[in-house]
Design a protein around this motif. Structure first.
Motif, mmCIF file in Angstrom:
data_model
loop_
_atom_site.group_PDB
_atom_site.id
_atom_site.type_symbol
_atom_site.label_atom_id
_atom_site.label_comp_id
_atom_site.label_asym_id
_atom_site.label_seq_id
_atom_site.Cartn_x
_atom_site.Cartn_y
_atom_site.Cartn_z
ATOM 1 N N GLY A 1 0.567 -1.348 -0.069
ATOM 2 C CA GLY A 1 -0.075 -0.006 0.057
ATOM 3 C C GLY A 1 0.848 1.304 0.014
ATOM 4 O O GLY A 1 0.272 2.369 0.344
ATOM 5 N N TRP A 2 2.164 1.257 -0.530
ATOM 6 C CA TRP A 2 3.034 2.365 -0.475
ATOM 7 C C TRP A 2 2.766 3.354 -1.700
ATOM 8 O O TRP A 2 2.526 4.478 -1.589
ATOM 9 C CB TRP A 2 4.425 1.953 -0.672
ATOM 10 C CG TRP A 2 4.998 1.340 1.006
ATOM 11 C CD1 TRP A 2 4.051 1.156 2.021
ATOM 12 C CD2 TRP A 2 6.188 0.815 1.207
ATOM 13 N NE1 TRP A 2 4.787 0.458 3.127
ATOM 14 C CE2 TRP A 2 6.081 0.022 2.564
ATOM 15 C CE3 TRP A 2 7.235 0.479 0.456
ATOM 16 C CZ2 TRP A 2 7.029 -0.549 3.091
ATOM 17 C CZ3 TRP A 2 8.361 -0.171 0.836
ATOM 18 C CH2 TRP A 2 8.240 -0.734 2.488
ATOM 19 N N PHE A 3 2.667 2.812 -2.751
ATOM 20 C CA PHE A 3 2.640 3.817 -3.983
ATOM 21 C C PHE A 3 1.414 3.370 -4.897
ATOM 22 O O PHE A 3 1.487 2.149 -5.552
ATOM 23 C CB PHE A 3 3.892 3.331 -4.846
ATOM 24 C CG PHE A 3 5.182 3.678 -4.096
ATOM 25 C CD1 PHE A 3 5.650 4.904 -4.251
ATOM 26 C CD2 PHE A 3 6.154 2.457 -3.706
ATOM 27 C CE1 PHE A 3 7.037 5.054 -3.425
ATOM 28 C CE2 PHE A 3 7.002 2.873 -3.044
ATOM 29 C CZ PHE A 3 7.785 4.094 -3.090
ATOM 30 N N GLU A 4 0.551 4.217 -4.879
ATOM 31 C CA GLU A 4 -0.639 4.105 -5.627
ATOM 32 C C GLU A 4 -0.689 4.243 -7.065
ATOM 33 O O GLU A 4 0.280 5.311 -7.322
ATOM 34 C CB GLU A 4 -1.909 4.633 -5.017
ATOM 35 C CG GLU A 4 -1.542 6.131 -4.697
ATOM 36 C CD GLU A 4 -2.856 6.903 -4.037
ATOM 37 O OE1 GLU A 4 -3.985 6.573 -4.275
ATOM 38 O OE2 GLU A 4 -2.394 7.240 -2.827
ATOM 39 N N PRO A 5 -1.484 3.996 -7.876
ATOM 40 C CA PRO A 5 -1.547 4.174 -9.339
ATOM 41 C C PRO A 5 -1.918 5.801 -9.453
ATOM 42 O O PRO A 5 -2.248 6.374 -8.623
ATOM 43 C CB PRO A 5 -2.131 3.150 -10.192
ATOM 44 C CG PRO A 5 -3.058 2.686 -9.158
ATOM 45 C CD PRO A 5 -2.324 2.852 -7.648
ATOM 46 N N GLY A 6 -1.552 6.161 -10.628
ATOM 47 C CA GLY A 6 -2.462 7.442 -11.131
ATOM 48 C C GLY A 6 -1.276 8.609 -10.889
ATOM 49 O O GLY A 6 -0.084 8.411 -10.578
ATOM 50 N N ARG A 7 -1.649 9.955 -11.180
ATOM 51 C CA ARG A 7 -0.572 10.974 -11.323
ATOM 52 C C ARG A 7 -0.431 11.634 -9.904
ATOM 53 O O ARG A 7 0.410 12.204 -9.558
ATOM 54 C CB ARG A 7 -0.903 12.081 -12.312
ATOM 55 C CG ARG A 7 0.325 12.863 -12.715
ATOM 56 C CD ARG A 7 -0.006 13.889 -13.759
ATOM 57 N NE ARG A 7 1.198 14.965 -14.082
ATOM 58 C CZ ARG A 7 1.057 15.878 -14.496
ATOM 59 N NH1 ARG A 7 -0.078 16.381 -14.933
ATOM 60 N NH2 ARG A 7 2.257 16.752 -14.606
#
Length: 341
Positions: free
Chosen positions: A161-167
């Motif tokens: 849960g560290w780096f979520e997608p999107g900008r």
């Protein structure tokens, strides 16, 4: 150096004319109705294609149409993109900064790792460091980029849960939309610094980590192999032996004399890699739901959005021409013999 740059700039209009001529020739394969959509600026005009064909002279001789189309390009009129729901020029302005930001975040570590590890591998030829670097670069280059992207996404977002997608995150979206945040460049990290908003800056940087890392792995592996091969060739030349015979320090022979000449093939690969990234890192932008120009181009192609596809192709071609010009200038900087030919 100035004369060399002026000669290259003088040839640029001819190259651009050739690109526009090729793209226009491809549009002639389309029906008049599909070409008429290039002149649409509003969705309500889609019901008036027959009138547009008549008023725009889409049945006129080809050269007349080509001259008229060049005039449209000069005025920035590229039609209306149904997939972006806005004029094509506005869509390019909206999507290109995200891809540019991702490309810069990718190319910086690619160049640093490629030159450093490629040089180290050449200098330590046939030692354990060379074998380790070569094995790592071959493995990295062989790994499909979409597989790596999905693995990174599953582990660092799905499990940790560290780096979520999107900008950017929903919180950053609220901060940007609430007012008080000015978009100066469209590059979110730069705009955040100009607005002195470290929350937005860190969030934008966090969302660049995984897609930039996935792109960096394959590109850096290629750069390492090119740099190693070029460096080995330079280290075997007479001028290197002469420099050593004169008693120059080994670091100066390697990194100043041989290293600069070994950069010429690296410049070629780096410029092509950067233009390729700018032209649309299609797979990675799709995997990470990153709203860049490549993702828009694919969507436009899937939905037969002809103005969108043509605008994407034109922009990519111009970026490629500009990238080659910059590569030529970099050649002249790295090798003075080129500028005097």
């Amino acid at each position: 150096m100035r004369a060399f740059i002026l000669r290259r700039l003088a040839a640029l209009p001819l190259v651009v004319a050739g690109v526009t001529l090729l793209l226009f020739a491809l549009t002639q394969l389309l029906s008049p109705e599909m070409r008429a959509s290039l002149y649409v600026k509003d969705p309500r005009q889609l019901d008036s294609l027959a009138e547009i064909i008549k008023t725009r002279g889409l049945n006129d001789p080809v050269l007349v149409q080509y001259g008229r189309w060049l005039g449209m390009l000069a005025r920035g009129e590229l039609g209306y993109s149904e997939t972006a729901n806005m004029p094509v020029t506005e869509a390019i302005k909206a999507y290109l900064p995200a891809t540019l930001e991702l490309s810069v975040a990718t190319m910086a570590p690619v160049l640093l790792l490629g030159i450093w590890l490629g040089t180290l591998s050449a200098v330590k030829k046939d030692r354990w460091a060379d074998h380790l670097i070569r094995a790592g670069s071959i493995t990295s280059y062989s790994l499909p980029i979409f597989v790596l992207g999905l693995l990174l996404l599953m582990f660092f977002y799905g499990k940790l849960g560290w780096f979520e997608p999107g900008r950017y995150s929903l919180e950053t979206d609220y901060l940007i939309s609430a007012g008080g945040f000015t978009r100066h460049t469209g590059l979110l990290t730069i705009d955040a610094l100009l607005n002195r908003n470290m929350t937005v800056f860190l969030d934008a940087l966090k969302h660049l980590v995984l897609p930039a890392f996935a792109l960096c792995i394959g590109s850096a592996a290629l750069m390492i192999r090119v740099m190693r091969s070029s460096m080995l060739e330079e280290l075997g030349k007479d001028y290197v032996r002469t420099a050593r015979a004169k008693g120059l320090p080994e670091w100066r022979v390697r990194y100043v004399h041989a290293g600069k000449n070994a950069l010429i093939p690296v410049i070629t690969v780096a410029s092509l890699q950067f233009v390729k990234l700018l032209g649309g890192v299609v797979i990675i932008e799709t995997v990470f739901a990153f709203p860049g120009i490549g993702r828009w181009g694919v969507t436009a192609a899937q939905q037969l959005d002809i103005p969108g596809v043509l605008g994407f192709a034109l922009m990519t071609s111009l970026l490629f021409v500009t990238g080659n010009l910059l590569a030529d200038i970099a050649y002249a900087w790295a090798d003075p013999r080129i500028r005097y030919r």
